[in-house]
Structure formats: C-alpha cells, structure tokens
Design an enzyme around this catalytic site. Structure first.
Site, PDB file in Angstrom:
ATOM      1  N   HIS B 217       0.812  -1.220   0.000  1.00 25.76           N
ATOM      2  CA  HIS B 217       0.000   0.000   0.000  1.00 25.76           C
ATOM      3  C   HIS B 217       0.842   1.264   0.000  1.00 25.76           C
ATOM      4  CE1 HIS B 217      -4.260  -1.541   0.629  1.00 25.76           C
ATOM      5  NE2 HIS B 217      -3.502  -2.578   0.339  1.00 25.76           N
ATOM      6  N   SER B 221       0.094  -1.116  -6.285  1.00 30.69           N
ATOM      7  CA  SER B 221       0.225  -2.376  -7.005  1.00 30.69           C
ATOM      8  C   SER B 221       0.908  -2.179  -8.351  1.00 30.69           C
ATOM      9  CB  SER B 221      -1.160  -2.985  -7.255  1.00 30.69           C
ATOM     10  OG  SER B 221      -1.798  -3.249  -6.032  1.00 30.69           O
ATOM     11  N   LYS B 245     -14.359  -7.988  -8.296  1.00 30.40           N
ATOM     12  CA  LYS B 245     -13.599  -8.919  -9.138  1.00 30.40           C
ATOM     13  C   LYS B 245     -12.959 -10.029  -8.279  1.00 30.40           C
ATOM     14  CE  LYS B 245     -10.560  -8.863 -13.108  1.00 30.40           C
ATOM     15  NZ  LYS B 245     -10.013  -8.050 -14.186  1.00 30.40           N
ATOM     16  N   ASP B 246     -12.389  -9.630  -7.126  1.00 35.18           N
ATOM     17  CA  ASP B 246     -11.781 -10.617  -6.233  1.00 35.18           C
ATOM     18  C   ASP B 246     -12.824 -11.611  -5.714  1.00 35.18           C
ATOM     19  OD1 ASP B 246      -9.231  -9.717  -6.497  1.00 35.18           O
ATOM     20  OD2 ASP B 246      -9.155  -8.614  -4.612  1.00 35.18           O
ATOM     21  N   GLU B 289       5.504 -34.222   0.358  1.00 38.02           N
ATOM     22  CA  GLU B 289       4.274 -33.774  -0.274  1.00 38.02           C
ATOM     23  C   GLU B 289       4.614 -33.131  -1.622  1.00 38.02           C
ATOM     24  OE1 GLU B 289       1.517 -35.081   1.038  1.00 38.02           O
ATOM     25  OE2 GLU B 289       0.579 -33.276   1.830  1.00 38.02           O
TER      26      GLU B 289
END
Lengths: 262, 438
Positions: B217, B221, B245-246, B289
């Site tokens: 922030h 971005s 959108k998220d 894994e």
C-alpha cells in the site's frame, strides 16, 4: 465484453493447477516387482458413488468368520455397524460374542465381560509379539485403513485376494511357509490363500465364489476406511452447486459494477 | 476536537466515536475503499485475495483440529482417526486443512510466477517481494511440520530425512540434528515441538503478511503493463471494482477447492501416510508432499562432490540456494522494463522456467535411478534432475542479468488509460482489452 478472452484466462488458471496436479501424482510409489491390480467397477466410485450395503454386510461376515482370527481392525467400534443397517439389538448381539477385559472393579481386580457396542473391535492378539508368534514370524496388518493406505486401494485388495497362484513361476524360490502372489510386493506373502470356493455360507444366501467373497471384503474394507463417504459426497453436491450459483451471481455483480466505468 | 480525523464515509454515532479515538474505519476506507488501484488488473491479480482467504481458512480449521488432536507418538495417529470418525464433521475439518495446504501452495506458486512474469519485484517493490519470499519460507516450514503431526509412516520418515539434512553441516551438523530432534531420533519430543511450532508459525505468517500488505500500500500495485499510473485516469478505487472482481475469482477458487475436498480428498496425499508410523520399518520410498517435489529433486540432483564439499552438503546448499536465490531476484534482473509483455525474449524464458519447475516436480516424485521411459536405458530421472537443476540456476544467475543488458524491449505505452480508453494503436491495446467492460 470478451467472454472468450475471460474464459481463456480461467482455462489457463485451471491448466496451471492441472499441471501442478500431474506433477503431484508423479509421486506414486514405484513398486517395481508387484503386479499392477486391474481396475474394478465399484458402487462407491465417482461423485455419485454409494456403498453396496448388502455386499459390505457379507464382507463383515467374512471378516468375522475368516480374517478376524489374525487381522485386527482397531479403528472400528461395534456401534459403527449401526450405519450398515443393523439395529441396536443386532449390534449388541454381534458385540456380545467377544470378551473384553475391563476394570479394575471395587476390589481392584480386572475382570472379563462380554463386549458392548461402545467397545472397539476386539483384537485377535494382545500385542505384536503374540501375533508374530502365532503367524510364523509375520505380523498381520490392521485392516481399518487398508483400502486407502495403498496406491491400488480396493482394486489391490480384490486382486490380492483372488491372485494367489499355487505353483510359483520357476524363477521364484519361495521361502519356508510363504505363498506366491504376484500382486504383493516381492511376490511372497506369509498369508495363505484365505478364501475358498463356498468356504463360507452367506446368511443372505449369495453364492460364495472366491470372486464374490473378495469383492465383499473389499467393499467392507472400503467402508471401514471411509465410513463418512456417503455423507461427504451428499454434502459435497450441495456445497458445489451452491458455490456455482454464488459464482454466477458474483460474476453478474462484477460485470454490472464494472459497466459503470464507461 | 478539530484535530480529529473525520471518517470519510457516513457512519453512525458509534462509528464516529470509535474512529475519532482509533481510526480503524478511516484506515479501512483509505486502504481498501478508496485505495487507488491500476484499472487494468487481470485475473492473475486475484491470488492475493485468494491467499488471504486460504491463510484464514487454515488457521480456523487448524485451531479446531488442535482441540481434538493429541501430540504424542502413542496417540497422535489414533487421535487423527478419531477426528475422522467420531468428531462431528471432523472429516470435513481435516480434509479442508490437508487439502487447504495443497491449494495454499498452488495459489502461492501462481502468485509468485505472476510476480516474475510482470516484474512485480522491481524498483520500488523490492522489499514487498522480499517479504513475500519470507512468507514462502515460513509456509514451507509450517507445512513440513504439519505433515509430521498425523504420525503416519511418511510423517516419521519424511521428518527423519529432512531434519537429517542438517547433519551435512561440517563440524556441528550432528549436534544440530540432535538439538532439532530433542533426542537421538525423531520421537515424542520432536512431535511435541513440531506441534508447538506448527501452531505458532501461522501467526508469524500473519505478521509478515501484514508487512507485505503495508509495503504494497506504500508503493501501490504493479499491473499487467508494468508502468506506473500517471494520474487519476489510470486508477480506480479498490472498492467496489476489485472487491467485486476478487469475490468472483475467490468463489471460483473455493468451488474447485470444495470439489477436491468432497469428491477426491486423498488426491494430493500419499496412501502410505495412512499406515501408522513405525521406526522399525522403512517405507519403500520416502517422498515429500507434492509441493516440495521440485526442491527435493534439486536436493537429490547434486550426487557428486565439488572440491571439498561432499555430495550431501552440496545437495543441501543447492536446495536452500534455490529458495534463497529468490531474495535477490530484484537485483539479478537488470531490465528496466517490468512486464514480460514488452520483453519478447524474457517472455519465452519465463515459460521455460515454469516448465522447468514442473519437470523438477515430476523428477522429485521418482527414484533417481528409475528409467524415464521403459526401453531407453541411458535416460534416468537423475539425468533430468541434473538438467532441471542446472537450468533453474542458469535462469536466475546468468539469464536474468544478461537479458537486462542485451534484450531489445518493446516500446511502453505512455499511460495505463491510453490503451484502455483510446489508443488502439498501442502494442498493449489488445492485451489490455479484457478490462474494457470486464
């Protein structure tokens, strides 16, 4: 609006996830010597799969009469049998055939009593040493989770039970007391062929071929390993359908929101 | 009272009362409401939100599992089975947690590759990237210790193999291993401390995620074009545009997750771990894994001595090096252009790196001496491991610096808004199209 483009994005994401999965499944344990079990049709397979309860009940009978002399099932309690359609009295009846040690009582002594529905399946041997002593040095594994503790799953159980060969190939030198089974790692297994044609009289009258018995035991062990399976799949459909509708609504909301930008 | 900041939205009296004493609402409004985000994010930018969700999901399911789990070698395996069988919806909790780890790693790997493709680590976002790599390292430690807790065969033997790596350190290696184990084998004290640390580390991750988000922030971005917003026409408020959108992307993600949890919950797992841990029986093959397989392949690829470094230490250095190299990527990549959209050569090498990592994952799941194809004698998995490992380091240590010097990049658009709103002529015009009415 360009749905094609968007779809291709979603596809790309799925492809990356898919490739990651492929990389993941590359890790199946290579058991070079053991023959690969053939895939069988199982009623529980797939997202709509259900247990074949009649077969599981026969498998239980087979376990009680054959397998349980050597193999424990330490994750099961007699009360779990109620989900196979046995009523309370029948479960009590099955449990009471076994003795468990309880106590100490008011005098500080241990005592034997018939098993109750709340007891775990009684073990055939008190400890591993006793099991080995009675089995020519071999330790019969616990069967509770067998159906999901090997890469072949129930196919492997079916193949192993039906796969005994009386005369081993000429290049195989069987050790003392061992039996030949190409589905077992190394080909040599301490367990003698456990199933015989009509070796059991099924209480529902089903003809007891070896294949039928092997299928019943595999069905029973699959249930024992994942007793929650039917609940899981039923809830799963509700959850996935709900999420698909939610996704569609959120997509519509998103498009409407973004339309304001122009 | 005039010194108090007024919350920018309309709020009730209580909201105003709180906000003038502790400006949480002002903060939320500023950082998640009005926060100006580039208007051209594509769906690869959803994974920050997806990862936040996964972290919270893992912590919640984990806390409830811990209420039923017993960290003792004699009871751990049975207590997990008790969760699966007798605890109400215990199977759901455990399958969400176990598969959650896999989905967490899928998301974090996509998120990292997103950053590599669009140059999100470059000036001024170096610290943001470094916090991200710290989160990855913490996630790996947490996942490794979590896998030990069910105390199946691979829990025990995986823990033994990985902790034994530290014995490769000269002089003090063996003492370090004994110290890690709290004894002379992976045993009850090891299980206890792994449980304790497995509970602790997720909260450390939450802390580093906070730093990651704060750093984000400050710099703002990155975006698919890799150019800075030049003014208000290039940005849109985070809410409602990216919250909407998220939400959609997250819902799709959770749908995929639910499909695996409910219909194929053991898809990612190793069957062998449903066998109770037994220190006297070594499994036929010990594999970690799936999300560790590429690193496992790198570890095993170094099967030769280099000067005074023996193969074991060499493998450990290569494995840790393959993660540590990510910390310096911002300085290895000398290119001034961020987005691979304008780097025609880097774009190709990016996808080769993705394939290389998938190859390493494939190699990690097979014994080194196994033949890749039946009938081809010369090619074993160890050969692929050598190739994949060499390329991995070549990419970061040689290619990235050289490309920065020699690559001829495409011209950058003058602003984010230009290709989106008007100039169809720009090179980025087609690429930015999904945003138009998305």
């Amino acid at each position: 609006m360009d749905i094609g483009k968007k779809l291709s994005h979603v596809v790309a994401i799925a492809a990356v996830a898919g490739l990651t999965l492929v990389a993941g499944t590359g890790s199946v344990i290579a058991s070079g010597e053991a023959k690969h079990p053939e895939a069988q049709d199982w009623s529980f397979a797939g997202p709509f799969g259900k247990f074949d309860v009649a077969s599981i009940q026969r498998g239980l009978q087979n376990y009680i009469e054959n397998c349980s002399a050597c193999h424990s099932m330490n994750q099961l309690a007699y009360r779990n049998l109620s989900s196979l359609g046995f009523n309370e009295d029948e479960v009590k009846e099955i449990a009471s055939q076994y003795e468990v040690t309880d106590g100490p009582d008011d005098n500080g002594d241990m005592f034997d009593r018939p098993a109750r529905p709340s007891d775990k399946f009684v073990l055939p041997f008190p400890n591993e040493q006793a099991a080995r002593a009675s089995n020519n040095g071999a330790f019969p594994p616990d069967l509770s989770l067998l159906a999901k503790a090997n890469p072949g799953g129930p196919d492997y159980i079916f193949a192993l039970l039906t796969g005994f060969v009386e005369e081993p190939p000429e290049d195989v030198e069987l050790a003392e007391g061992m039996n030949y089974n190409p589905f077992f790692g190394g080909g040599q297994i301490a367990m003698a062929p456990p199933l015989f044609e009509d070796g059991i009289e099924y209480s529902d009258g089903t003809p007891a071929t070896i294949e039928q018995q092997a299928r019943d035991v595999a069905n029973f062990l699959q249930w024992a390993a994942e007793p929650e399976m039917e609940d899981r799949k039923r809830i799963g459909w509700k959850v996935v359908l709900f999420l698909l509708v939610l996704s569609a609504l959120l997509y519509a909301a998103k498009r409407q929101t973004w339309a304001r930008l122009h | 009272m005039s010194a108090h900041t007024q919350p920018s939205g309309t709020g009730s009296g209580l909201v105003k009362w709180i906000d003038s004493r502790l400006p949480v609402f002002t903060y939320l409004q500023k950082e998640y409401g009005e926060f100006p985000a580039p208007r051209n994010f594509n769906y690869w930018w959803n994974f920050g939100a997806i990862l936040s969700f996964m972290l919270v999901l893992m912590i919640f399911t984990g806390i409830f599992l811990a209420m039923q789990y017993t960290p003792h070698v004699d009871f751990a395996f049975d207590s997990v089975e008790r969760i699966m069988r007798d605890v109400n919806y215990g199977w759901l909790l455990r399958y969400m947690h176990a598969n959650g780890a896999s989905f967490f790693f899928i998301a974090v790997y996509i998120h990292i590759f997103r950053g590599l493709y669009y140059g999100s680590y470059k000036n001024p976002r170096e610290l943001l990237w470094i916090f991200g790599v710290v989160i990855l390292v913490l996630m790996m430690a947490t996942a490794f210790m979590g896998y030990v807790l069910p105390w199946g065969q691979l829990s025990l033997w995986g823990a033994t193999v990985i902790t034994s790596l530290f014995s490769a350190i000269p002089l003090v290696g063996d003492s370090i291993v004994t110290w890690l184990w709290g004894g002379f084998a992976v045993d009850n004290s090891t299980l206890n401390r792994f449980f304790s640390l497995h509970f602790l580390l997720p909260f450390v991750i939450v802390g580093v995620v906070a730093l990651h988000v704060i750093a984000l922030h400050v710099t703002g971005s990155n975006n698919p074009l890799g150019i800075d917003p030049k003014g208000p026409q290039d940005t849109i408020p985070f809410h409602p545009y990216y919250t909407a959108k998220d939400s959609f992307g997250l819902a799709i993600w959770i749908t995929l997750f639910a499909a695996v949890v409910f219909f194929a919950p053991n898809f990612f797992g190793e069957p062998e771990n449903y066998v109770r841990a037994n220190p006297l029986v070594t499994p036929a093959e010990i594999v970690p894994e799936w999300y560790f397989l590429p690193f496992f392949a790198i570890l095993r690829a170094v099967n030769f001595d280099v000067l005074f470094i023996d193969a074991k230490l060499g493998g450990v250095i290569a494995m840790f090096g393959s993660i540590l190299v990510l910390f310096v990527v911002p300085w290895l990549d000398r290119s001034k252009v961020r987005s691979a959209r304008f780097r025609p050569v880097y774009k190709w090498f990016f996808w080769i790196l993705v394939l290389d990592c998938l190859l390493l994952g494939f190699v990690g799941g097979h014994p080194p001496d196994e033949k890749v194809f039946e009938g081809i004698e010369g090619l074993k998995f160890i050969n692929l491991g050598h190739l994949g490992t060499a390329w991995y380091f070549f990419h970061f240590l040689v290619l990235l610096p050289l490309l920065g010097m020699f690559e001829k990049t495409r011209p950058l658009p003058t602003s984010i808004a230009e290709p989106v709103l008007g100039g169809g002529q720009s090179a980025a015009g087609a690429a930015a199209k999904p945003m138009e009415k998305a």
